[in-house]
Motif scaffolding. Structure first.
Motif, short mmCIF file in Angstrom:
data_model
loop_
_atom_site.label_atom_id
_atom_site.label_comp_id
_atom_site.label_asym_id
_atom_site.label_seq_id
_atom_site.Cartn_x
_atom_site.Cartn_y
_atom_site.Cartn_z
N VAL A 26 0.83 -1.20 0.00
CA VAL A 26 0.00 0.00 0.00
C VAL A 26 0.87 1.25 0.00
O VAL A 26 0.61 2.22 -0.74
CB VAL A 26 -0.96 -0.01 1.21
N MET A 29 2.32 1.89 -3.40
CA MET A 29 1.35 2.43 -4.35
C MET A 29 1.07 3.90 -4.10
O MET A 29 0.71 4.64 -5.01
CB MET A 29 0.06 1.61 -4.29
N ARG A 30 1.23 4.33 -2.85
CA ARG A 30 1.03 5.73 -2.52
C ARG A 30 2.28 6.57 -2.74
O ARG A 30 2.21 7.79 -2.84
CB ARG A 30 0.57 5.88 -1.06
N LEU A 48 -1.43 5.86 -6.60
CA LEU A 48 -2.83 5.44 -6.71
C LEU A 48 -3.70 6.24 -5.76
O LEU A 48 -3.25 6.65 -4.69
CB LEU A 48 -2.96 3.94 -6.40
N SER A 52 -8.53 3.51 -4.59
CA SER A 52 -7.94 2.35 -5.27
C SER A 52 -7.10 1.54 -4.29
O SER A 52 -7.17 0.30 -4.28
CB SER A 52 -7.08 2.82 -6.44
N CYS A 53 -6.32 2.22 -3.46
CA CYS A 53 -5.49 1.50 -2.48
C CYS A 53 -6.36 0.74 -1.49
O CYS A 53 -6.03 -0.38 -1.10
CB CYS A 53 -4.57 2.48 -1.75
N SER A 54 -7.46 1.35 -1.07
CA SER A 54 -8.36 0.67 -0.15
C SER A 54 -8.93 -0.59 -0.79
O SER A 54 -9.02 -1.65 -0.15
CB SER A 54 -9.50 1.62 0.26
N ARG A 56 -7.52 -2.37 -3.21
CA ARG A 56 -6.42 -3.34 -3.34
C ARG A 56 -6.19 -4.04 -2.00
O ARG A 56 -5.96 -5.26 -1.95
CB ARG A 56 -5.14 -2.64 -3.79
N LEU A 57 -6.23 -3.27 -0.91
CA LEU A 57 -6.02 -3.86 0.42
C LEU A 57 -7.15 -4.83 0.76
O LEU A 57 -6.90 -5.91 1.32
CB LEU A 57 -5.92 -2.77 1.47
N ASP A 118 -0.03 -7.72 -8.51
CA ASP A 118 0.67 -6.79 -7.62
C ASP A 118 1.77 -7.51 -6.83
O ASP A 118 2.87 -6.97 -6.66
CB ASP A 118 -0.31 -6.14 -6.65
#
Length: 345
Positions: A26, A29-30, A48, A52-54, A56-57, A118
């Motif tokens: 995460v 990605m940030r 991201l 989007s990150c949320s 993906r997590l 990922d």
């Protein structure tokens, strides 16, 4: 954004090694320009969005829980068979007896594929556990291709706007932006300045109990000396006065006495003052008239069809001025979105 999206929860991943993998992923990605992330050949080059990150997590958490439930204790044990099994798990909808009753959406399937991609793309970053170096699920195809998503492969799900609509809309937006835009910026600045000076809570105003005859005389003389029309009330405030008992023939019906009071340095105009101030107010009104506050001396522009030259706007009340600025702002957004190809267009 909802707190559930802004706050990343890693505790649902019980394996502490995988929890660290999730945190590293995460953050990567940030922060794509971080020295540990930038050299990765397949890492994202732009940060991201939190949403989007949320997502993906959430999918990574689901994947880790599925791995634990199927006896996988290390990411190094993941092979193409495991990848296909998880894809099948996320692809189909099962009933209580385990029978297939439907398929998940392409978006759900894509999320299931993307979590594996990922883990492959950021493999060198992870410090606690990582997938095998030779893992190349689905032959290296993109997540959208594996999920059979229609968008980007054949045509967008949302059809393009027909030229009969798009062309005149863009033409109008470009005209508003190029011809009215500079004037709208000035109008927006005038609105902000007027709000700071004319609001009831403006700095420096004071409540008074005596009639401010001297202060009003000074303000009204400024209007008459500069030949500036008195400020006009909006129609809905005029209606309020009529409902409160004002005569329709009262010459001061449309005069914004509250604005004049604040220009005189007091918080509001009290009706009890009217017998003492009516004479000076009517004299000033007879001398300079009354008019909307904003865009009184609007600059001239050439009409869109080049047939004439006219003021870029009529004089406006505050709400009308705010609306006009909003219209020009919308035109700017339309032009930017369409010209840049943003998804919002």
């Amino acid at each position: 954004m909802a707190l559930s999206i802004r706050r990343f929860v890693f505790t649902a991943i019980t394996d502490l090694r995988w929890r660290l993998v999730a945190k590293e992923l995460v953050l990567a990605m940030r922060a794509p320009r971080h020295p540990a992330v930038a050299p990765l050949p397949r890492a994202h080059r732009t940060a991201l969005h939190l949403t989007s990150c949320s997502g993906r997590l959430d999918e990574l958490t689901r994947f880790c829980q599925w791995l634990s439930g199927h006896g996988v204790s290390s990411l190094a044990q993941i092979d193409t068979r495991v990848c296909d099994a998880y894809m099948a798990h996320r692809r189909y909808v099962l009933d209580e007896y385990g029978a297939v009753v439907g398929e998940q959406s392409p978006g759900t399937r894509r999320s299931a594929v993307q979590v594996v991609v990922d883990l492959v793309n950021y493999r060198e970053l992870f410090t606690a556990d990582r997938v095998p170096a030779d893992l190349r699920p689905w032959g290296g195809a993109t997540a959208s291709a594996i999920a059979e998503m229609p968008s980007g492969r054949s045509e967008n799900k949302t059809r393009p706007v027909e030229a009969a609509v798009m062309q005149p809309m863009l033409a109008a937006a470009l005209f508003l932006l190029s011809c009215l835009g500079p004037h709208a910026v000035g109008l927006a600045s005038h609105i902000r300045e007027a709000d700071q000076l004319s609001a009831r809570k403006a700095q420096g105003l004071r409540p008074v109990s005596t009639v401010p005859v001297t202060e009003f005389a000074e303000v009204l003389s400024q209007y008459t000396d500069t030949r500036t029309a008195l400020p006009m009330l909006a129609d809905h405030h005029v209606a309020d006065r009529l409902a409160a008992g004002w005569s329709v023939d009262d010459p001061l019906l449309a005069v914004a006495t509250g604005v004049l009071a604040r220009q005189a340095g007091v918080t509001q105009f009290w009706s009890a003052w009217m017998p003492y101030l009516r004479g000076p107010l009517e004299d000033a009104l007879a001398s300079v008239g009354v008019k909307e506050v904003f865009a009184r001396d609007a600059a001239e522009i050439t009409a869109a069809d080049f047939s004439s030259v006219l003021a870029w706007t009529l004089s406006l009340h505050r709400l009308q001025a705010v609306a006009l600025v909003g219209i020009v702002r919308t035109a700017a957004m339309i032009v930017l979105a369409a010209a840049s190809g943003m998804r919002a267009s």
